[in-house]
Design a protein around this motif. Structure first.
Motif, mmCIF file in Angstrom:
data_model
loop_
_atom_site.group_PDB
_atom_site.id
_atom_site.type_symbol
_atom_site.label_atom_id
_atom_site.label_comp_id
_atom_site.label_asym_id
_atom_site.label_seq_id
_atom_site.Cartn_x
_atom_site.Cartn_y
_atom_site.Cartn_z
ATOM 1 N N HIS A 167 2.937 -21.183 -89.325
ATOM 2 C CA HIS A 167 2.678 -22.099 -88.215
ATOM 3 C C HIS A 167 1.435 -21.693 -87.427
ATOM 4 O O HIS A 167 0.989 -22.427 -86.542
ATOM 5 C CB HIS A 167 3.897 -22.182 -87.286
ATOM 6 C CG HIS A 167 4.074 -20.984 -86.406
ATOM 7 N ND1 HIS A 167 3.513 -20.904 -85.147
ATOM 8 C CD2 HIS A 167 4.728 -19.809 -86.603
ATOM 9 C CE1 HIS A 167 3.834 -19.742 -84.606
ATOM 10 N NE2 HIS A 167 4.561 -19.060 -85.468
ATOM 11 N N CYS A 168 0.857 -20.532 -87.748
ATOM 12 C CA CYS A 168 -0.314 -20.043 -87.016
ATOM 13 C C CYS A 168 -1.598 -20.655 -87.563
ATOM 14 O O CYS A 168 -1.644 -21.147 -88.691
ATOM 15 C CB CYS A 168 -0.398 -18.521 -87.112
ATOM 16 S SG CYS A 168 1.026 -17.659 -86.417
ATOM 17 N N ASN A 169 -2.657 -20.567 -86.757
ATOM 18 C CA ASN A 169 -3.948 -21.127 -87.155
ATOM 19 C C ASN A 169 -5.074 -20.118 -86.965
ATOM 20 O O ASN A 169 -6.149 -20.456 -86.453
ATOM 21 C CB ASN A 169 -4.250 -22.405 -86.370
ATOM 22 C CG ASN A 169 -3.885 -23.647 -87.171
ATOM 23 O OD1 ASN A 169 -4.278 -23.773 -88.339
ATOM 24 N ND2 ASN A 169 -3.141 -24.544 -86.566
ATOM 25 N N CYS A 170 -4.847 -18.884 -87.374
ATOM 26 C CA CYS A 170 -5.865 -17.839 -87.266
ATOM 27 C C CYS A 170 -7.142 -18.308 -87.964
ATOM 28 O O CYS A 170 -7.093 -18.808 -89.088
ATOM 29 C CB CYS A 170 -5.360 -16.549 -87.887
ATOM 30 S SG CYS A 170 -3.737 -16.025 -87.260
ATOM 31 N N ALA A 221 -2.081 -22.870 -90.832
ATOM 32 C CA ALA A 221 -1.317 -24.120 -90.875
ATOM 33 C C ALA A 221 -2.180 -25.331 -91.183
ATOM 34 O O ALA A 221 -1.745 -26.260 -91.879
ATOM 35 C CB ALA A 221 -0.583 -24.316 -89.548
ATOM 36 N N GLU A 222 -3.412 -25.346 -90.684
ATOM 37 C CA GLU A 222 -4.259 -26.531 -90.832
ATOM 38 C C GLU A 222 -5.057 -26.558 -92.136
ATOM 39 O O GLU A 222 -5.829 -27.494 -92.356
ATOM 40 C CB GLU A 222 -5.209 -26.642 -89.630
ATOM 41 C CG GLU A 222 -4.481 -26.984 -88.335
ATOM 42 C CD GLU A 222 -5.426 -27.147 -87.152
ATOM 43 O OE1 GLU A 222 -6.662 -27.140 -87.360
ATOM 44 O OE2 GLU A 222 -4.922 -27.262 -86.014
ATOM 45 N N ASN A 223 -4.864 -25.563 -92.999
ATOM 46 C CA ASN A 223 -5.529 -25.607 -94.301
ATOM 47 C C ASN A 223 -4.701 -26.466 -95.258
ATOM 48 O O ASN A 223 -3.701 -26.026 -95.810
ATOM 49 C CB ASN A 223 -5.705 -24.202 -94.869
ATOM 50 C CG ASN A 223 -6.491 -24.201 -96.177
ATOM 51 O OD1 ASN A 223 -6.929 -25.247 -96.653
ATOM 52 N ND2 ASN A 223 -6.673 -23.029 -96.756
ATOM 53 N N SER A 224 -5.134 -27.693 -95.451
ATOM 54 C CA SER A 224 -4.369 -28.656 -96.260
ATOM 55 C C SER A 224 -4.544 -28.436 -97.753
ATOM 56 O O SER A 224 -3.897 -29.110 -98.558
ATOM 57 C CB SER A 224 -4.803 -30.085 -95.899
ATOM 58 O OG SER A 224 -6.184 -30.256 -96.144
ATOM 59 N N PHE A 225 -5.405 -27.508 -98.150
ATOM 60 C CA PHE A 225 -5.651 -27.270 -99.570
ATOM 61 C C PHE A 225 -4.702 -26.240 -100.180
ATOM 62 O O PHE A 225 -4.739 -25.988 -101.378
ATOM 63 C CB PHE A 225 -7.103 -26.796 -99.779
ATOM 64 C CG PHE A 225 -8.134 -27.813 -99.380
ATOM 65 C CD1 PHE A 225 -8.459 -28.865 -100.228
ATOM 66 C CD2 PHE A 225 -8.758 -27.736 -98.149
ATOM 67 C CE1 PHE A 225 -9.405 -29.806 -99.857
ATOM 68 C CE2 PHE A 225 -9.706 -28.673 -97.766
ATOM 69 C CZ PHE A 225 -10.028 -29.715 -98.629
#
Length: 338
Positions: free
Chosen positions: A61-64, A71-75
């Protein structure tokens, strides 16, 4: 500078200004590494402890800003191993002769604490030491996992510079990270943390502060590695961290905390094919081979091109520098008791 190194060797303490002087001076690097190696030999011996790493989930759930499983890496091809798969990998580690397993994941709350406790209980039947690296949880959850049999916990703070921490870890809570570490110590875990070398905006003063924090916490294990940004992250264009500086931070940490466990981190070997050996000759005494199956391991890509460990090659390399693989669990507290 040599006077400062001698002070660190004999007293195991330095001020922030003294640490900073060592970090700034490039002429004393080899003497610093040699001194850390001698303290390592005196306090923890020549055995190298292997910790079998099981990466059981890449959900986070982190976005380091630097991490490939943010979390935001959709690949990312996300996965979660079942309890049975995790326990089976631990059995394989035991059969191969490992004395410790490390259960590592992203910060994935899909695994409830009761489920993790059951997995831990089953693995402990194998007479293995067990380390968790699963991120931030409540005091009560850490307590349940400790009572289930977990021995160690690794929670890297990455930087103790609060402003830098918040820039690198959006929406994270710096104070909660610290709270977790002190909770873990309070509960009796052998507590590990560590820092990244080369974060954009990081100063030598910041790194000196990291080392003093490790001392304040009385950390039992410290992992220090150079930054290797993942290409699918906001820091994709940042430079890699400096290996020599990472070795210096590690060496000073060994001098100030002489009996702890320090891994020769995979990131060091990724930047330099001889990185692990360099680390082992500069204060390190632990290596963490990844035993997750290759089809899964390739999906847990915190940074690209991670180095692997070949057991036979490692054994040969260790022999060349007068070191050998340990056949015990390598508890810091047990060494202290002896």
């Amino acid at each position: 500078m040599n006077t400062l190194i001698e002070k660190a060797k004999s007293e195991h303490t330095l001020s922030k200004d003294e640490i900073l002087q060592l970090l700034q001076d490039e002429t004393i690097n080899q003497e610093l590494f040699k001194s850390a190696d001698s303290i390592r030999k005196e306090f923890v011996g020549d055995e190298v402890h292997l910790r079998a790493l099981i990466e059981f989930s890449n959900f986070c759930h982190c976005n380091c800003l630097y991490c490939g499983i943010r979390a935001e890496n959709s690949f990312v091809d996300r996965y979660r191993l079942s309890a049975e798969q995790i326990i089976q990998l631990a059995r394989q580690a035991y059969d191969f002769g490992y004395k410790t397993v490390v259960l590592q994941s992203g910060e994935d709350f899909a695994y409830k604490v009761e489920d993790l406790a059951q997995i831990i209980s089953e693995i402990k039947k194998l007479d293995l030491a067990l380390t968790l690296s699963i991120g931030e949880r409540s005091f009560e959850e850490y307590k349940i996992l400790k009572e289930a049999g977990a021995d160690r916990f690794l929670l890297r703070i990455e930087t103790t510079d609060k402003d830098l921490y918040m820039k690198m870890h959006p929406k994270a809570d710096f104070e909660n990270r610290k709270r977790c570490l002190f909770d873990l110590k309070k509960l009796g875990y052998e507590t590990g943390t560590g820092c990244l070398i080369g974060l954009p905006g990081q100063s030598l003063e910041s790194l000196a502060g990291d080392i003093l924090f490790f001392k304040e916490l009385d950390s039992d294990m410290i992992g220090i590695g150079p930054l290797i940004p993942h290409p699918q992250t906001p820091l994709k264009n940042a430079e890699n961290g400096n290996l020599e500086l990472a070795l210096k931070v590690m060496a000073i940490t060994r001098l100030l905390l002489p009996d702890i466990n320090i891994p020769a981190t995979t990131a060091m070997e990724t930047l330099n094919p001889n990185g692990r050996i360099m680390a082992l000759q500069s204060g390190a005494n632990v290596i963490m081979p990844n035993i997750t199956t290759e089809d899964i391991r390739c999906k847990y890509e915190i940074y690209p091109n991670k180095a692997t460990v070949n057991y036979k090659e490692l054994e040969d390399k260790l022999g060349q520098i007068g070191r050998k693989i340990s056949h015990n669990k390598g508890y810091r507290n047990l060494r202290r008791a002896l």
